[in-house]
Design a protein around this motif. Sequence first.
Motif, PDB file in Angstrom:
ATOM      1  N   ALA A 183     -11.016   6.320   8.161  1.00 58.20           N
ATOM      2  CA  ALA A 183     -10.666   4.997   8.665  1.00 58.20           C
ATOM      3  C   ALA A 183      -9.279   4.572   8.198  1.00 58.20           C
ATOM      4  O   ALA A 183      -8.505   3.993   8.963  1.00 58.20           O
ATOM      5  N   ASP A 186      -6.613   5.942  10.244  1.00 58.32           N
ATOM      6  CA  ASP A 186      -6.790   5.664  11.680  1.00 58.32           C
ATOM      7  C   ASP A 186      -7.164   6.930  12.446  1.00 58.32           C
ATOM      8  O   ASP A 186      -6.716   7.152  13.577  1.00 58.32           O
ATOM      9  N   ALA A 325     -17.347  -1.919  15.445  1.00 58.32           N
ATOM     10  CA  ALA A 325     -16.647  -1.193  14.382  1.00 58.32           C
ATOM     11  C   ALA A 325     -17.614  -0.292  13.623  1.00 58.32           C
ATOM     12  O   ALA A 325     -17.261   0.836  13.237  1.00 58.32           O
ATOM     13  N   ASP A 328     -18.186   2.987  15.191  1.00 59.86           N
ATOM     14  CA  ASP A 328     -17.095   3.949  14.985  1.00 59.86           C
ATOM     15  C   ASP A 328     -17.168   4.612  13.611  1.00 59.86           C
ATOM     16  O   ASP A 328     -16.604   5.690  13.419  1.00 59.86           O
ATOM     17  N   TYR A 332     -14.438   2.098   9.277  1.00 61.67           N
ATOM     18  CA  TYR A 332     -13.846   1.183  10.255  1.00 61.67           C
ATOM     19  C   TYR A 332     -14.465  -0.212  10.144  1.00 61.67           C
ATOM     20  O   TYR A 332     -13.773  -1.220  10.347  1.00 61.67           O
TER      21      TYR A 332
END
Length: 520
Positions: A183, A186, A325, A328, A332
């Motif tokens: 996370a 990214d 989120a 994911d 995240y």
Amino acid sequence: MASRDYSEEKGEKATVISSIPSESFPSERESAEFDTAPPPPPRGILARLRHYEALLDDKLGVEKNGPARILPEDRTLPNQAIMALMWASGTMNLSCFATGFLGWEFGLDLKQSILTVIFGTLLGSMVTGWCATLGPGTGLRQVAISRYSFGWWPSKIIAALNVIEQLGWSSVGSITGGLALSAVSDGRVSLVLGVIIVAILGLIFSFIGLRAVLWYESWAWAIFFVIFMIMYGEAASFADVKTPSALQGQTLSGTVMSLLAIVYGSSSSWSSIVSDYYVQYPVNTSKTKVFLLTTMGITIPTCIGMVIGCCVGSTMGVNTDWANAYDDGLGYLIQTILFPRGFAKFLLVVLVLSGIGINCIAIYSAALSIQLFARPLQIVPRAFWTFIIFVGILLLGVAGRNHLLAVLQNFLSLLGYWNTAFFVILFTEHYLFRKGNLENYNLEVWNTESKMPIGIAGLVAFLLGIVGCILGMVQTWYVGVIAAMIGETGGDIGNQLAFAFTLISYVPLRYWERGRFPGR
């Protein structure tokens, strides 16, 4: 005549020796240098490994004691506060945060989830806290202590289960740390690479040994505590305290018991290794202090992580941004919860270190358990087994990286089952058959098979305890016959049945065993 010849020969030798100049003999200093000359290089793979481990111990402090008993005069006497602080570092982490989500997953409301987490954690921590009291007095690792109740051969089962357990814990720590790294970057750092990085960092500390593990664990907790307080400040106010659970009656009771089993297993699972970290404390260390510091050292930080997980989990049905989120990945979600974004990334990087705390403890104890499985394995240096455990962690962590909650749900409750049976046998043996006095343990024979119990009582009672947990367990892949009778989805009473089955069988069997084989 023979006597006279011998005297003459002796006299001639004395004359010859006295005629040799004194400077021909090596001086005292030269003799000392000769006596302390380095030995020739060892031959054989194992000998070389042990030789290099000894060199590393001299240079870096790499531990070379292995599983041997630490005698009172050989102990380094660490700070007693570490009994609490090391567990704070090992339990206040992303794994506990993720476990807090299970209450929401099971359909419980926030109040029900939090109360279950606190009670289950305290109960499991008390089991571990009691097992810890045996460490300072014996100077033995937990698996070695189990030989005095399980017997020589059945204790090998405990050693094997210990290895599996610590592999699982390290995998969970590596997965959660890997999620955070992925996370932060990214997605540029893949989850697989994140798992590998966290596992390597844990390996470094565990390779050096107990001193490095205790040093890391005694300081890391403070950093994690600050981060979790920040998470409480920024996320707790969003918790859903109004929505009630849709579960009712026996289904609600069964669900609470299933979550309780998971949380209890999380804290009680340390009971099979806890003495590994207490062997350096003085023999006369207060058992009450050991129990309280260990119990609270596990309970408080574990609850800090799990309760904030409960709070955030309760929002998943009402906060779509957080729910998306979370889909994911855990990292995240944390990045979305915390603000500003740059600060959130920084905290995530630091939280990666929380996975190292679990790994340090688990890898170190797993390597010791391998050595205690059989005498030939003790010849191989602990550092070698540490590396083998590391490889296993990588394989499990990579394989389970996309199924964190499923891993937690099944793995943690399974830990509790066998640790309950383990605790019952040790506790009963100590107080009923050895009168609660360590003087009734012949510690000098800890590694002698013929001086240990035969093991019939320990083995049969342990296996019957496992039968009880099978009848009462609730897993995603299996629901026990008795557990299925509780509500619509079943209620996990595997630990309760394991406790009862083990206790009821061990007491009479051990009385019989001691009568049939006196002195063992």
